[in-house]
Design a protein around this motif. Sequence first.
Motif, PDB file in Angstrom:
ATOM      1  N   UNK A  51       0.794  -1.244   0.000  1.00  0.00           N
ATOM      2  CA  UNK A  51       0.000   0.000   0.000  1.00  0.00           C
ATOM      3  C   UNK A  51       0.820   1.284   0.000  1.00  0.00           C
ATOM      4  N   UNK A  52       2.005   1.264   0.574  1.00  0.00           N
ATOM      5  CA  UNK A  52       2.824   2.483   0.630  1.00  0.00           C
ATOM      6  C   UNK A  52       3.223   2.966  -0.765  1.00  0.00           C
ATOM      7  N   UNK A  53       3.159   2.066  -1.757  1.00  0.00           N
ATOM      8  CA  UNK A  53       3.536   2.442  -3.121  1.00  0.00           C
ATOM      9  C   UNK A  53       2.563   3.438  -3.752  1.00  0.00           C
ATOM     10  N   UNK A  54       1.387   3.605  -3.139  1.00  0.00           N
ATOM     11  CA  UNK A  54       0.411   4.540  -3.725  1.00  0.00           C
ATOM     12  C   UNK A  54       0.988   5.956  -3.769  1.00  0.00           C
ATOM     13  N   UNK A  55       1.869   6.294  -2.817  1.00  0.00           N
ATOM     14  CA  UNK A  55       2.465   7.628  -2.801  1.00  0.00           C
ATOM     15  C   UNK A  55       3.528   7.803  -3.874  1.00  0.00           C
ATOM     16  N   UNK A  56       4.046   6.702  -4.383  1.00  0.00           N
ATOM     17  CA  UNK A  56       5.056   6.746  -5.447  1.00  0.00           C
ATOM     18  C   UNK A  56       4.420   6.739  -6.826  1.00  0.00           C
ATOM     19  N   UNK A  57       3.328   5.998  -6.983  1.00  0.00           N
ATOM     20  CA  UNK A  57       2.769   5.770  -8.312  1.00  0.00           C
ATOM     21  C   UNK A  57       1.476   6.533  -8.592  1.00  0.00           C
ATOM     22  N   UNK A  58       0.937   7.243  -7.608  1.00  0.00           N
ATOM     23  CA  UNK A  58      -0.254   8.062  -7.847  1.00  0.00           C
ATOM     24  C   UNK A  58       0.010   9.465  -7.322  1.00  0.00           C
ATOM     25  N   UNK A  59      -0.854  10.401  -7.693  1.00  0.00           N
ATOM     26  CA  UNK A  59      -0.639  11.781  -7.278  1.00  0.00           C
ATOM     27  C   UNK A  59      -0.881  11.990  -5.784  1.00  0.00           C
ATOM     28  N   UNK A  60      -1.318  10.932  -5.090  1.00  0.00           N
ATOM     29  CA  UNK A  60      -1.473  11.044  -3.643  1.00  0.00           C
ATOM     30  C   UNK A  60      -0.152  11.383  -2.960  1.00  0.00           C
ATOM     31  N   UNK A  61       0.957  11.108  -3.631  1.00  0.00           N
ATOM     32  CA  UNK A  61       2.265  11.419  -3.064  1.00  0.00           C
ATOM     33  C   UNK A  61       2.674  12.874  -3.195  1.00  0.00           C
ATOM     34  N   UNK A  62       1.869  13.664  -3.912  1.00  0.00           N
ATOM     35  CA  UNK A  62       2.232  15.070  -4.114  1.00  0.00           C
ATOM     36  C   UNK A  62       1.043  16.019  -3.996  1.00  0.00           C
ATOM     37  N   UNK A  63      -0.081  15.519  -3.478  1.00  0.00           N
ATOM     38  CA  UNK A  63      -1.313  16.320  -3.437  1.00  0.00           C
ATOM     39  C   UNK A  63      -1.654  16.710  -2.007  1.00  0.00           C
ATOM     40  N   UNK A  64      -1.905  18.004  -1.798  1.00  0.00           N
ATOM     41  CA  UNK A  64      -2.287  18.538  -0.495  1.00  0.00           C
ATOM     42  C   UNK A  64      -3.781  18.844  -0.505  1.00  0.00           C
ATOM     43  N   UNK A  65      -4.468  18.454   0.575  1.00  0.00           N
ATOM     44  CA  UNK A  65      -5.878  18.799   0.736  1.00  0.00           C
ATOM     45  C   UNK A  65      -5.983  20.121   1.493  1.00  0.00           C
ATOM     46  N   UNK A  66      -6.621  21.089   0.880  1.00  0.00           N
ATOM     47  CA  UNK A  66      -6.861  22.400   1.499  1.00  0.00           C
ATOM     48  C   UNK A  66      -8.316  22.426   1.959  1.00  0.00           C
ATOM     49  N   UNK A  67      -8.524  22.356   3.287  1.00  0.00           N
ATOM     50  CA  UNK A  67      -9.873  22.101   3.808  1.00  0.00           C
ATOM     51  C   UNK A  67     -10.353  23.264   4.674  1.00  0.00           C
ATOM     52  N   UNK A  68     -11.576  23.715   4.409  1.00  0.00           N
ATOM     53  CA  UNK A  68     -12.190  24.764   5.220  1.00  0.00           C
ATOM     54  C   UNK A  68     -13.641  24.429   5.513  1.00  0.00           C
ATOM     55  N   UNK A  69     -14.139  24.952   6.652  1.00  0.00           N
ATOM     56  CA  UNK A  69     -15.580  24.923   6.882  1.00  0.00           C
ATOM     57  C   UNK A  69     -16.144  26.342   6.903  1.00  0.00           C
ATOM     58  N   UNK A  70     -15.268  27.324   6.648  1.00  0.00           N
ATOM     59  CA  UNK A  70     -15.708  28.703   6.526  1.00  0.00           C
ATOM     60  C   UNK A  70     -16.219  29.334   7.808  1.00  0.00           C
ATOM     61  N   UNK A  71     -15.810  28.797   8.963  1.00  0.00           N
ATOM     62  CA  UNK A  71     -16.328  29.337  10.228  1.00  0.00           C
ATOM     63  C   UNK A  71     -15.531  30.542  10.734  1.00  0.00           C
ATOM     64  N   UNK A  72     -14.335  30.767  10.214  1.00  0.00           N
ATOM     65  CA  UNK A  72     -13.513  31.873  10.729  1.00  0.00           C
ATOM     66  C   UNK A  72     -12.644  32.434   9.613  1.00  0.00           C
ATOM     67  N   UNK A  73     -13.270  33.033   8.623  1.00  0.00           N
ATOM     68  CA  UNK A  73     -12.546  33.605   7.495  1.00  0.00           C
ATOM     69  C   UNK A  73     -12.069  35.003   7.865  1.00  0.00           C
ATOM     70  N   UNK A 124      -8.036  10.689   3.677  1.00  0.00           N
ATOM     71  CA  UNK A 124      -6.619  11.053   3.769  1.00  0.00           C
ATOM     72  C   UNK A 124      -5.706  10.225   2.871  1.00  0.00           C
ATOM     73  N   UNK A 125      -6.137   9.011   2.473  1.00  0.00           N
ATOM     74  CA  UNK A 125      -5.281   8.187   1.612  1.00  0.00           C
ATOM     75  C   UNK A 125      -4.983   8.860   0.274  1.00  0.00           C
ATOM     76  N   UNK A 126      -5.809   9.803  -0.116  1.00  0.00           N
ATOM     77  CA  UNK A 126      -5.619  10.484  -1.401  1.00  0.00           C
ATOM     78  C   UNK A 126      -4.592  11.601  -1.345  1.00  0.00           C
ATOM     79  N   UNK A 127      -4.041  11.884  -0.149  1.00  0.00           N
ATOM     80  CA  UNK A 127      -3.240  13.094   0.015  1.00  0.00           C
ATOM     81  C   UNK A 127      -1.900  12.839   0.702  1.00  0.00           C
ATOM     82  N   UNK A 128      -0.979  13.776   0.447  1.00  0.00           N
ATOM     83  CA  UNK A 128       0.340  13.734   1.086  1.00  0.00           C
ATOM     84  C   UNK A 128       0.402  14.677   2.272  1.00  0.00           C
ATOM     85  N   UNK A 129      -0.616  15.517   2.448  1.00  0.00           N
ATOM     86  CA  UNK A 129      -0.652  16.443   3.565  1.00  0.00           C
ATOM     87  C   UNK A 129      -2.019  17.090   3.672  1.00  0.00           C
TER      88      UNK A 129
END
Length: 386
Positions: A51-73, A124-129
């Motif tokens: 399973x660790x190879x997913x970060x090498x062979x898919x964009x999950x190894x270089x993709x950051x999730x930017x997450x907001x709920x808009x409660x404190x903009x 979280x499996x889809x992301x590197x951070x």
Amino acid sequence: MSELEDILKLHAAHTGVLDIKSNLAVTNRSELAQAYTPGVSMLSKEIEAHPALKSKYTMSGKLVALITDGTAVLGLGNIGPAAGLPVIEGKALLYKDLANINAIPLALNQVDTADAVATIKNIALSFAGIHLEDIAAPRCFEIEEQLSQVLDIPVYHDDQEGTAIVVLAGLINAARVVKKQLTDLKIVVNGVGASGLATARLLYQIGIKNLILVDQHGVITATDMNYNSYQRNLAKLLQTPTNLQGQPLAAVIEHQDVFIGLSDKNVLQSQDVQKMNTQPIIFALANPIPEIDPAVAQQAGAAVIATGSSKYPNQVNNILAFPGLFKGLLSSNLKRVDAQLQQVVAVALANVISQPTAQQIIPDVFDERVVPTVSHAVQKYSQGQK
């Protein structure tokens, strides 16, 4: 055409500011077989076995999730997750343009902490951070803490760590300008939400002990139930005298060296600055209108002034931190943004300005040295952790 009309036209022309770009051409059957089927089935079997190879062979190894709920903009308050999307989409654009980091904006409904943590953990499996943004305190503290415990990727809250890093960088050079020892500074932090608390906590952790925390109900003490447990616990560490509880900013600004405002417009007055120690340092970081007009602060005797606005010198902006920080995190495989790393990055940022002056204590947001400097500092720190 008004400024609003210009902005709406620009963003509507492209349906936002981001696109997904392919790295492979698919123009014939051979290319299709390698990029998609049947090639991906072999790739999937490899990842199933390892399973660790997913970060090498898919964009999950270089993709950051930017997450907001808009409660404190910043400057807008609780505007909801949909209205928070333009902010994180803009930050995703900055990630790409400044550091070539791929980030995707995600709006999260305003659910309770447990649901937010579970949702982010489950994707979280889809992301590197994970980059958290504009989530109100104290939920932002709880969400970041819990995610950091259950995920094996960096979890970063820009309003906390990003602000703390850049404020510390500016303060390091401001202390140099006024020729005062950094750890001897007497500091009032006004506005102790996510940004203010994280900033005060980092300053304490690097050895600054003369800190007073002030928020909407006045000075925070360990026993003041107007405040959340995170705020009270820091006040306990600081040993804030109970007789200061609830005192307004004006009552505690006297004989302070530094004012750090992460609060609201026009809360600091000219006479407050005049009551401070000689060569006072003013970080009035509220946006779009600072806690005190820089011209008023200067006339009152401020030696160094920083704001959050591009209209004035010394713009304290998180753009100086997050693109290079994540570039370093992803290239070094570092999993945590701890206090020591924040200090290392802040020192590196401060040192970009070799000879700080009152008009320049922090690099410009478009200084091309910033991203590589921050990234290198993270990588160097990572090597010391191995």
